[in-house]
Design an enzyme around this catalytic site. Structure first.
Site: not given
Ligand code: GDG
Length: 723
Positions: A133, A157, A258, A263, A357, A361-363, A479-480
């Site tokens: 990262d 990431h 976050r 976002k 983004d 990972l949320v998706a 040269y060199d």
């Molecule tokens: C970076 C990149 C890329 C959220 N709320 C809670 C909680 N979460 C966890 C989710 C998910 C993670 O946080 C968020 O992941 P994202 O991928 O959405 O976003 P970034 O933190 O910005 O991550 C991103 C990622 O790196 C990986 O390469 O996808 O684009 O920006 O896992 O579940 N987890 C818990 N409680 C919560 O209230 N336990």
């Protein structure tokens, strides 16, 4: 070996001791399970300033943890500063939010060096050092200089921005060079890799092969790979099955992020408001549940965003709420994973609408948790995830009407369509889970790296045609290290017959003038090349002779005759362990190539001081130090002198100029010729350059000369004007 800003655990102070919690964010969610399974070492910051003698616990971990201690100032400038206030917004294509501060940059660089040092100690035993990262983009280059053999890989990431955005960063060259010290550089999706290729090519002048996915920068070759990250699918699915089921009256549209301006949370709230305006039937039947995890609250923009969201939620709730229903339920905290999975499972619609983004990972987690009634995923086109999750309803998050329409469509979608869409999405995420991601990355990381094909004349033609057109050429060559490979003693650096042939083919043309610009003494360089009709500049241009040039010797040199003799004898006394002094008339070179590495640094320091004490200027060269009289003359001035002598003050209208060199002393010429010539730096990519392009080795210089020697003749009118 994993290197990332955060360890998988963040420590906070609790009374006298330290409290340990899992670090938030996507990176840890992805990698922690992998190390737990495979073992290894994780190097990172523990999240807290450690007191003297204090240690963080590494017990009970299935892998080793090596904490990197950061001071308060480091955290402020490297983490909150350069990482999160400069790179984060810039890489998410929001440059107006980026703050470019030199002090932040300096600390970023120092901290990256610290990470590299902590890693270098253990790198030798690691099969692969995997750096993660945007916080650590310089670490690979530092590490490469400390551990030449280590296999280095990097994964970004977040998005890699387009050229027009990336180049706004004042340290764009350094960041690219940092990454290019790796054997493998990974991105989530193809468009980020494409942006990276564009930047490496246009900013560094690196050679790229987009088909073979390779970047060649000087003598280094980095492979680029596309690795869309996945999640621990089985775990999320299982947690969703187990999570407590609570009855709920309304249908749920869910957002989980976050709290971050990338976002798109305010836009999402407005889109939901728009839905209620356009489709009043959803009132009292649907709630929008937004979970926002506190993040980076030391950064002003994040605090402002928090206030903006608080206000928006209040306004929309105030506008639509009834005695028994509020349209928005907003949680500003972090929840346990099991609760989160229950929430995913129970949501009818997931609204994942980041403005930009890396992946998201949320998706993916939402999809994994659809174990009951299938829900609908609404996904921003601006998320990396949209490149693979095509069965989601894709939206432009800036288009509120469109997003509102898609929420309506999701809420009214028939079960059969929902089931089909979710089934395809789940199939892909189950297959491409995080383990598959890691395995794929490690497999590619372990593969032997094939380089690019040697530079062809066609390629050179592509670089030069538009610049040279049909003008006569004036070509400057060191040269060199440029015309001959570097050898352990200057007397052994002989021109290869093919190189001599290529030089002569250029020299024979009446539309091409050749100058050899060397740090050697004039007599020495003239003798060793031994061809007439060329211009020779010796002693970095303090003496020039040949071609149309009247013999030139810098007028101030007469003052330095005695002093250089004195300096020579002092340095000769210092020359131990295979070091030796080469007197070159007005300058001298102190050679250290044969001095053992461990003794070199101290000796160099001493030599530099002696040179300065004698009123001379020390300049670093390849395993050598040059002593030059401080008369403000260098290869750059010498080139200007030659150009003016040969073509007059309006030289830039009469000829095109090419300069090729491999040394620090050639940098003076590269800088001077910026915008006035095509400049090439030969050899190692370890040092930065002001040249426009790099050539990996002497062979490529020969290809360049072959092109020059065989190009179509210059336009006679232009040729006439130049004479
Ligand atoms: C970076 C990149 C890329 C959220 N709320 C809670 C909680 N979460 C966890 C989710 C998910 C993670 O946080 C968020 O992941 P994202 O991928 O959405 O976003 P970034 O933190 O910005 O991550 C991103 C990622 O790196 C990986 O390469 O996808 O684009 O920006 O896992 O579940 N987890 C818990 N409680 C919560 O209230 N336990």
């Amino acid at each position: 070996m994993v290197v990332s800003n955060r360890l998988p655990f963040t420590y906070t102070r609790a009374g006298d001791g330290l409290k340990r919690q899992p670090s938030p964010g996507g990176l840890v969610s992805a990698l922690e399970p992998v190390l737990r399974r495979r073992g290894g070492t994780w190097i990172g910051w523990p999240g807290v300033e450690l007191k003297k003698g204090e240690r963080v616990s590494t017990r009970a971990d299935k892998y080793r943890i090596k904490p990197v201690a950061l001071s308060e100032n480091d955290v402020a400038r490297y983490y909150h500063g350069f990482s999160n206030r400069t790179l984060w917004p810039l890489f998410h294509s929001l440059p107006a939010l980026s703050r470019f501060e030199r002090k932040d940059w300096n600390t970023y660089s120092e901290v990256n060096e610290c990470f590299a040092e902590a890693t270098a100690k253990h790198a030798a035993d690691a099969g692969l050092v995997w750096i993660h990262d945007y916080h650590l983009m310089l670490a690979p280059e530092f590490l490469r200089s400390m551990s030449h053999e280590a296999r280095l890989a990097f994964f970004l990431h977040i998005p890699f921005p387009p050229y027009d955005v990336f180049r706004l960063c004042p340290w764009d060259h350094e960041l690219l060079r940092g990454l290019l010290a790796c054997n493998l550089i990974g991105f989530h999706v193809e468009s980020y890799a494409r942006n990276f290729f564009d930047c490496a090519e246009r900013i560094l002048g690196a050679r790229v092969d987009r088909g073979a996915m390779v970047v060649e920068h000087g003598d280094r070759v980095a492979r680029v790979g596309i690795f869309p990250i996945g999640i621990e699918f089985a775990l999320y699915q299982e947690k969703a099955m187990k999570a407590r089921r609570e009855p709920h009256r309304e249908r749920i549209v869910l957002g989980v992020d976050r709290l971050d301006y990338t976002k798109g949370i305010p836009e999402r709230i407005r889109a939901f408001e728009r839905l209620l305006e356009l489709h009043p039937r959803h009132k009292e039947n649907v709630v929008f549940l937004q979970l926002a995890v506190p993040s980076r609250s030391q950064v002003a923009e994040y605090r402002e965003l928090k206030s903006e969201i608080d206000e928006l939620v209040g306004r929309v709730n105030g506008r639509f709420a009834t005695a028994t229903w509020s349209p928005i339920r907003y949680l500003y905290r972090s929840l346990g994973q099991e609760r989160l999975c229950g929430m995913y499972r129970d949501a009818d619609v997931a609204l994942v609408t980041p403005l930009r983004d890396g992946m998201n990972l949320v998706a993916k987690e939402y999809v994994a948790c659809q174990v009951d009634d299938p829900g609908v995923l609404i996904l921003s086109q601006m998320a990396g995830a949209a490149e693979t999750m095509r069965e989601a309803l894709l939206v432009n998050p800036f288009d509120l009407d469109e997003t509102a329409r898609q929420i309506h469509r999701a809420l009214t979608m028939e079960e059969t369509e929902r089931a089909s869409r979710i089934a395809s999405l789940r199939r892909r995420e189950r297959r491409d889970d995080v383990e598959a991601w890691v395995n794929q990355f490690l497999d590619v990381g372990a593969e032997e790296q094939a380089g690019l094909e040697p530079i062809s004349e066609d390629e050179i033609q592509g670089w030069l045609r538009g610049y040279v057109k049909s003008y006569p050429l004036c070509v400057f060559l060191d040269y060199d290290g440029t015309l001959t490979p570097l050898v352990d003693h200057p007397s052994k650096a002989r021109l290869a017959p093919e190189m001599r042939e290529a030089l002569l083919a250029c020299a024979r043309r009446d539309d091409t003038d050749l100058s050899i610009v060397s740090g050697r003494a004039l007599d020495d360089i003239r003798r060793i090349v031994g061809e007439s009709g060329l211009i020779y500049a010796g002693n970095h241009g303090l003496e020039v002779e040949g071609g149309a040039i009247d013999s030139f010797r810098h007028e101030d040199l007469i003052h330095y005759g005695e002093r250089i003799q004195e300096l020579t004898s002092v340095l000769e006394e210092l020359a131990s362990d295979g070091a030796w002094t080469e007197p070159k008339g007005p300058t001298l070179t102190f050679h250290l190539r044969s001095v053992p590495e461990r003794k070199r640094k101290r000796l160099m320091e001493k030599v530099r001081n002696v040179i300065m004490e004698h009123g001379y200027q020390p300049r670093d060269a390849h395993a050598a130090i040059e002593a030059r009289p401080p008369i403000g003359w260098d290869k750059g001035r010498a080139v200007l002198h030659i150009l003016r002598e040969c073509y007059g003050p309006a030289w830039s209208e009469r000829v095109r100029v090419i300069y090729v060199g491999d040394d620090q002393t050639d940098e003076d010429a590269f800088r001077f010729l910026a915008g006035l010539a095509m400049t090439f730096r030969v050899g190692s990519a370890e040092t930065p350059t002001s040249a426009l392009r790099r050539l990996p080795n002497v062979e490529d210089v020969r290809s360049l000369l072959d092109w020059i020697g065989s190009r179509p003749p210059a336009d006679p009118a232009l040729l006439h004007a130049s004479r």
